[in-house]
Write a protein that holds these residues in place. Structure first.
Motif, mmCIF file in Angstrom:
data_model
loop_
_atom_site.group_PDB
_atom_site.id
_atom_site.type_symbol
_atom_site.label_atom_id
_atom_site.label_comp_id
_atom_site.label_asym_id
_atom_site.label_seq_id
_atom_site.Cartn_x
_atom_site.Cartn_y
_atom_site.Cartn_z
ATOM 1 N N LYS A 184 0.800 -1.229 0.000
ATOM 2 C CA LYS A 184 0.000 0.000 0.000
ATOM 3 C C LYS A 184 0.833 1.279 0.000
ATOM 4 C CE LYS A 184 -0.292 -0.128 5.046
ATOM 5 N NZ LYS A 184 -1.174 -0.220 6.227
ATOM 6 N N SER A 185 2.095 1.202 0.471
ATOM 7 C CA SER A 185 2.921 2.405 0.629
ATOM 8 C C SER A 185 3.920 2.616 -0.499
ATOM 9 C CB SER A 185 3.683 2.336 1.959
ATOM 10 O OG SER A 185 2.801 2.248 3.044
ATOM 11 N N VAL A 186 4.047 1.667 -1.404
ATOM 12 C CA VAL A 186 5.108 1.745 -2.409
ATOM 13 C C VAL A 186 4.934 2.947 -3.328
ATOM 14 C CG1 VAL A 186 6.148 0.599 -4.402
ATOM 15 C CG2 VAL A 186 5.612 -0.717 -2.344
ATOM 16 N N ALA A 187 3.732 3.167 -3.837
ATOM 17 C CA ALA A 187 3.521 4.269 -4.783
ATOM 18 C C ALA A 187 3.763 5.623 -4.115
ATOM 19 C CB ALA A 187 2.111 4.202 -5.359
ATOM 20 N N ILE A 188 3.245 5.810 -2.901
ATOM 21 C CA ILE A 188 3.417 7.107 -2.245
ATOM 22 C C ILE A 188 4.868 7.326 -1.807
ATOM 23 C CG2 ILE A 188 2.829 6.397 0.124
ATOM 24 C CD1 ILE A 188 1.208 9.042 0.311
ATOM 25 N N ASN A 189 5.555 6.262 -1.422
ATOM 26 C CA ASN A 189 6.974 6.393 -1.089
ATOM 27 C C ASN A 189 7.784 6.779 -2.328
ATOM 28 O OD1 ASN A 189 6.609 5.770 1.613
ATOM 29 N ND2 ASN A 189 7.083 3.603 1.357
ATOM 30 N N THR A 190 7.420 6.207 -3.467
ATOM 31 C CA THR A 190 8.096 6.550 -4.718
ATOM 32 C C THR A 190 7.835 8.002 -5.088
ATOM 33 O OG1 THR A 190 7.837 4.257 -5.474
ATOM 34 C CG2 THR A 190 8.367 5.913 -7.145
ATOM 35 N N VAL B 285 -16.320 5.582 3.317
ATOM 36 C CA VAL B 285 -16.274 7.046 3.257
ATOM 37 C C VAL B 285 -15.191 7.610 4.181
ATOM 38 C CG1 VAL B 285 -17.529 9.173 3.749
ATOM 39 C CG2 VAL B 285 -18.664 7.309 2.528
ATOM 40 N N MET B 286 -15.190 7.209 5.437
ATOM 41 C CA MET B 286 -14.210 7.752 6.386
ATOM 42 C C MET B 286 -12.785 7.321 6.050
ATOM 43 S SD MET B 286 -15.921 9.805 8.030
ATOM 44 C CE MET B 286 -14.558 10.335 9.070
ATOM 45 N N PRO B 287 -12.523 6.042 5.712
ATOM 46 C CA PRO B 287 -11.166 5.684 5.281
ATOM 47 C C PRO B 287 -10.703 6.470 4.063
ATOM 48 C CG PRO B 287 -12.392 3.714 5.840
ATOM 49 C CD PRO B 287 -13.374 4.841 5.864
ATOM 50 N N TRP B 288 -11.639 6.785 3.160
ATOM 51 C CA TRP B 288 -11.278 7.594 1.998
ATOM 52 C C TRP B 288 -10.829 8.985 2.441
ATOM 53 C CZ3 TRP B 288 -12.667 12.229 -0.173
ATOM 54 C CH2 TRP B 288 -12.242 12.461 -1.493
ATOM 55 N N PHE B 289 -11.563 9.578 3.367
ATOM 56 C CA PHE B 289 -11.239 10.934 3.817
ATOM 57 C C PHE B 289 -9.911 10.994 4.572
ATOM 58 C CE2 PHE B 289 -15.637 12.318 2.993
ATOM 59 C CZ PHE B 289 -15.373 13.572 2.448
ATOM 60 N N SER B 290 -9.450 9.867 5.106
ATOM 61 C CA SER B 290 -8.163 9.877 5.805
ATOM 62 C C SER B 290 -7.041 10.308 4.868
ATOM 63 C CB SER B 290 -7.868 8.492 6.389
ATOM 64 O OG SER B 290 -7.628 7.540 5.356
ATOM 65 N N PHE B 291 -7.208 10.074 3.575
ATOM 66 C CA PHE B 291 -6.207 10.464 2.580
ATOM 67 C C PHE B 291 -6.025 11.974 2.526
ATOM 68 C CE2 PHE B 291 -4.615 11.306 -1.689
ATOM 69 C CZ PHE B 291 -3.695 10.289 -1.900
ATOM 70 N N MET B 292 -7.058 12.718 2.926
ATOM 71 C CA MET B 292 -7.033 14.173 2.815
ATOM 72 C C MET B 292 -6.286 14.847 3.965
ATOM 73 S SD MET B 292 -8.403 14.763 -0.035
ATOM 74 C CE MET B 292 -9.355 13.885 -1.267
ATOM 75 N N LYS B 293 -5.886 14.073 4.956
ATOM 76 C CA LYS B 293 -5.118 14.670 6.050
ATOM 77 C C LYS B 293 -3.760 15.124 5.539
ATOM 78 C CE LYS B 293 -5.216 11.150 8.801
ATOM 79 N NZ LYS B 293 -4.991 10.304 10.001
ATOM 80 N N LYS B 294 -3.280 16.221 6.073
ATOM 81 C CA LYS B 294 -2.033 16.812 5.604
ATOM 82 C C LYS B 294 -0.852 15.857 5.760
ATOM 83 C CE LYS B 294 0.755 21.008 5.981
ATOM 84 N NZ LYS B 294 0.919 22.316 6.678
ATOM 85 N N ASP B 295 -0.846 15.109 6.866
ATOM 86 C CA ASP B 295 0.287 14.229 7.150
ATOM 87 C C ASP B 295 -0.006 12.765 6.816
ATOM 88 O OD1 ASP B 295 -1.588 13.800 9.109
ATOM 89 O OD2 ASP B 295 -0.138 13.618 10.745
ATOM 90 N N PHE B 296 -0.962 12.524 5.907
ATOM 91 C CA PHE B 296 -1.373 11.141 5.626
ATOM 92 C C PHE B 296 -0.223 10.297 5.082
ATOM 93 C CE2 PHE B 296 -2.563 8.035 2.381
ATOM 94 C CZ PHE B 296 -3.300 7.152 3.147
ATOM 95 N N HIS B 297 -0.157 9.065 5.590
ATOM 96 C CA HIS B 297 0.709 8.031 5.011
ATOM 97 C C HIS B 297 0.051 6.687 5.310
ATOM 98 C CE1 HIS B 297 4.087 5.360 4.184
ATOM 99 N NE2 HIS B 297 4.604 6.352 3.490
ATOM 100 N N PRO B 298 0.005 5.776 4.323
ATOM 101 C CA PRO B 298 -0.656 4.476 4.534
ATOM 102 C C PRO B 298 -0.131 3.695 5.724
ATOM 103 C CG PRO B 298 -0.162 4.805 2.208
ATOM 104 C CD PRO B 298 0.508 5.927 2.936
ATOM 105 N N ASP B 299 1.144 3.871 6.053
ATOM 106 C CA ASP B 299 1.740 3.099 7.146
ATOM 107 C C ASP B 299 1.275 3.558 8.527
ATOM 108 O OD1 ASP B 299 3.093 1.456 5.441
ATOM 109 O OD2 ASP B 299 4.986 2.565 5.544
ATOM 110 N N GLN B 300 0.470 4.621 8.566
ATOM 111 C CA GLN B 300 -0.084 5.056 9.852
ATOM 112 C C GLN B 300 -1.073 4.031 10.405
ATOM 113 O OE1 GLN B 300 -1.648 8.828 8.600
ATOM 114 N NE2 GLN B 300 0.274 9.926 8.962
#
Length: 259
Positions: free
Chosen positions: A162-168, A231-246
């Motif tokens: 889940k984190s590979v694309a965002i880490n790249t 819906v709520m898991p989707w909105f977690s992406f909008m947090k400024k400090d979002f990272h899947p590994d959280q």
């Protein structure tokens, strides 16, 4: 460190046409998702490979290579699935062509940083859908074992990488993720709706009371509806400090076996 685990299934065996809770809607909903995957996975692979040479950390490099291997196997598995869909006289190939044309337009009009941003958003969508399936075994339990194995395997690997694309993307300098995520979600949801409707119509199941009932149950059920619970898991992406590994999905994945 996660590893790829190829899944090769026997698609020549007798499999039920409506494998998900004996429901045309539920089955075609997942089939509408499957027809996107072979070309979608290739797009994700291409988007990270464009920045492969910028990754210096050895662990990150290995994760990216494993991501590519996993996505290639996902593409393979869903190609087999889609051929099975087509064997029932349903327009899987036509829907794959629609996906091809859309992704070609994206590649022509958007730069490679944009490709990667789209992949980051798409990976979040698929990971929260994967989490949803694994959190609700009562959904998986109503599937034929062949398909339960496929979707469980795919879900686990989505959470693993889940984190590979965002880490790249972060290595490449970041991007405008919130705006792209909104556009990606609109595109993804509209494609699923379109694909499901086309499959239901081709199967002469679109205008049935049971189809409406099952659609409401699968999507809007308060206990395990895809819409109500995502819906709520989707909105977690909008947090400024979002990272899947959280979110640590290790305990959830440990409840399942990939193969």
């Amino acid at each position: 460190m996660f590893k790829e685990q190829p899944l090769k299934q026997d698609w020549t065996q007798d499999l039920p046409k409506y494998y998900f809770d004996n429901s045309p809607f539920k089955t075609h909903f997942l089939s509408g998702l499957s027809v996107i995957f072979p070309l979608g996975e290739k797009f994700f692979i291409d988007s990270v490979k464009n920045y492969q040479d910028k990754i210096i950390d050895a662990d990150r490099k290995e994760e990216l290579l494993t991501f590519i291997k996993q996505e290639n196997w996902h593409s393979y598995a869903h190609q087999k699935y889609n051929l099975w869909v087509a064997s029932h006289g349903l327009p899987a190939e036509y829907l794959e062509q629609l996906t091809f044309k859309k992704l070609e337009r994206v590649k022509q009009k958007i730069n490679k940083r944009g490709w990667l941003c789209i992949s980051v958003g798409s990976e979040h969508i698929t990971s929260i859908m994967a989490e949803h399936l694994l959190k609700h075994p009562e959904l998986l339990d109503t599937m034929h074992p062949h398909f339960r194995q496929l979707w469980t395997w795919h879900a686990i690997e989505e959470l693993e990488h889940k984190s590979v694309a965002i880490n790249t993307l972060n290595t490449a300098g970041g991007g405008n993720l919130r705006f792209v995520m909104i556009l990606t979600t609109i595109s993804f949801v509209s494609d699923i709706i379109r694909n499901t409707i086309i499959l239901l119509h081709a199967d002469k199941q679109l205008f049935k009371w049971k189809t409406l009932q099952d659609a409401i149950s699968l999507l809007f059920n308060f206990k395990n509806g895809f819409v109500t619970k995502l819906v709520m898991p989707w909105f977690s992406f909008m947090k400024k400090d979002f990272h899947p590994d959280q979110i640590d999905h290790t305990p959830l994945m440990s409840k399942y076996s990939k193969i």
